[in-house]
Design an enzyme around this catalytic site. Sequence first.
Site, mmCIF file in Angstrom:
data_model
loop_
_atom_site.group_PDB
_atom_site.id
_atom_site.type_symbol
_atom_site.label_atom_id
_atom_site.label_comp_id
_atom_site.label_asym_id
_atom_site.label_seq_id
_atom_site.Cartn_x
_atom_site.Cartn_y
_atom_site.Cartn_z
ATOM 1 N N CYS A 17 49.968 34.714 44.605
ATOM 2 C CA CYS A 17 51.279 35.128 44.120
ATOM 3 C C CYS A 17 51.304 34.933 42.611
ATOM 4 O O CYS A 17 50.428 34.287 42.042
ATOM 5 C CB CYS A 17 52.401 34.318 44.766
ATOM 6 S SG CYS A 17 52.507 34.492 46.560
ATOM 7 N N GLY A 43 50.330 40.043 43.405
ATOM 8 C CA GLY A 43 51.147 40.231 44.591
ATOM 9 C C GLY A 43 51.828 41.574 44.564
ATOM 10 O O GLY A 43 52.488 41.917 43.586
ATOM 11 N N ASN A 118 53.232 29.484 44.158
ATOM 12 C CA ASN A 118 51.920 30.102 44.314
ATOM 13 C C ASN A 118 50.979 29.050 44.866
ATOM 14 O O ASN A 118 50.822 27.983 44.281
ATOM 15 C CB ASN A 118 51.393 30.621 42.969
ATOM 16 C CG ASN A 118 49.970 31.155 43.072
ATOM 17 O OD1 ASN A 118 49.544 31.621 44.118
ATOM 18 N ND2 ASN A 118 49.238 31.072 41.978
ATOM 19 N N GLY A 119 50.363 29.322 46.018
ATOM 20 C CA GLY A 119 49.420 28.377 46.595
ATOM 21 C C GLY A 119 49.591 28.241 48.085
ATOM 22 O O GLY A 119 50.177 29.092 48.756
ATOM 23 N N TYR A 259 37.582 37.055 40.474
ATOM 24 C CA TYR A 259 38.272 38.247 40.969
ATOM 25 C C TYR A 259 39.742 38.342 40.614
ATOM 26 O O TYR A 259 40.205 39.381 40.149
ATOM 27 C CB TYR A 259 38.120 38.318 42.495
ATOM 28 C CG TYR A 259 38.823 39.488 43.151
ATOM 29 C CD1 TYR A 259 38.228 40.748 43.171
ATOM 30 C CD2 TYR A 259 40.071 39.338 43.733
ATOM 31 C CE1 TYR A 259 38.866 41.828 43.767
ATOM 32 C CE2 TYR A 259 40.721 40.413 44.334
ATOM 33 C CZ TYR A 259 40.113 41.652 44.343
ATOM 34 O OH TYR A 259 40.750 42.716 44.922
#
Length: 503
Positions: A17, A43, A118-119, A259
């Site tokens: 995210c 996202g 995020n996570g 990435y």
Amino acid sequence: MTELQTATDFRGLNEECGLFGVWGLPEAAQTTFYGMHALQHRGQEGAGIVSNDNGRLWQHRGLGLLSDVFRNPEKIASLKGNSAIGHVRYATAGTHGIENIQPYLVHFNDYQIALAHNGNITNALTLRKQLEDTGSIFQSSSDSEILLHLIRRSHQNSMKEKIAESLRQLHGGFAFLLLTPDALFAALDPHGFRPFCIGKLPGGQYVVASETAALNMTDAEFVRDVQPGELIAINDQGMQIDHYTDNVTLNIDAMEYIYFARPDSTIYGVNVHIARKHMGRCLAREQPVSGADIVVGVPNSSLSAAQGYAEEAGLPNEMGLVKNQYIARTFIQPNQDKRERAVRMKLSAIKEVVNGKSIVLVDDSIVRGTTSMYIIRMLKDAGAKEVHVRIASPAFKYPSFYGVDMQTTNELMAANHSLEEMTEMIQADSLAFLSVQGLVDSINLKTPYNGNGLTTAYFDGHYPSPIYDYQSSLQDKVDAGLVNFDPEPIAVMPEIFSVRKGI
């Protein structure tokens, strides 16, 4: 943030995210929109913004890309105020409804609070059961909501102390942004799994973002990376940097460099493009291809590595593949059917470039193998004589539990097949990967913490912390001696908050 599954269902466990927040800026929601636009790659299934208008919080969120959610300019205009936080979301398996779109906004009788995450919280199943058993009612299936319940139950006096106490109960990977009527809070887990940074706008206002690319988008100057275990408060008095725990390490997810992150982002002092280029150079030294004519990178995240490979190998770096920029990233598509359709839609081969050539095809990773198979077939249909695949990361053998969508070990090609079998399955003439040491050396992270500063568990099976509720999913690998875990640093409250005001 991750949707909670049963203890035995690990499909779609993790995700990426993007977060952005600003304090003290007129039309803060508009700037947040711009910052989130630079993070759209993190996202693509939902987005939202919460603004603070003189102590009153307002929210708009929806499914789809940022441009879809805020297609009507009135949506941004309605989010008045001089502070805001935003979130772009990628969902894995589970529910995909509006109830899981962030930022969450909750209304208590004495205050409001908004949260973006995020996570992946690895003890979320345990915490949620404990909370539900004692009366909590959850509105979503996400692990992110747990922090809001913990904050509300805290008996500490100040909001900062409530948040700090709550964070010490969480394990796993998390970068949190919280917005209250009085302040903007940013917190990072004790391992620093997820990237998180702070910038300053020309007017002196602070912004917080998942990547420095979002700072560049909003004309903010980079100030610092959020460090593991930090709890940062930004308000009208400036920025205060505290620690909710002083037992920390740095284990930034190597996949950010491989990435996920944009090539124009810099994470803990290392530019992503330069790191990927070094990966390509190292790959060319470790895994050369005799008699190759050209190097072709898979757009877009592999282009930097392909450039490095070509330069080191002394080969032409050609545009053999063209990407339709309006197609979403296949690796973070929510199911296999959508991934396969996206591959067919997003890439095409340039026949005049690849026809009759022996090609070194450089890609950033092979996770499930489907994408590689389609690309190789496409190049050979366009006349390529040979396609030698070189991967600018090690082979994925183990899943992630800290916030990246690796799904289960059963779906990881390298976990279930030999190199020879993988080569045959993707229909390549040869296949080789970058070594783990080559990856570490290429990133070359300089850190004051112990270790190399990276999480490479997906490649070598060494996890920098326990995985708690998900331990059973890897127990057979633990029993076989293939996987091990570092012990969790004991989360403690520093005796004295070391407070730094401003930077």
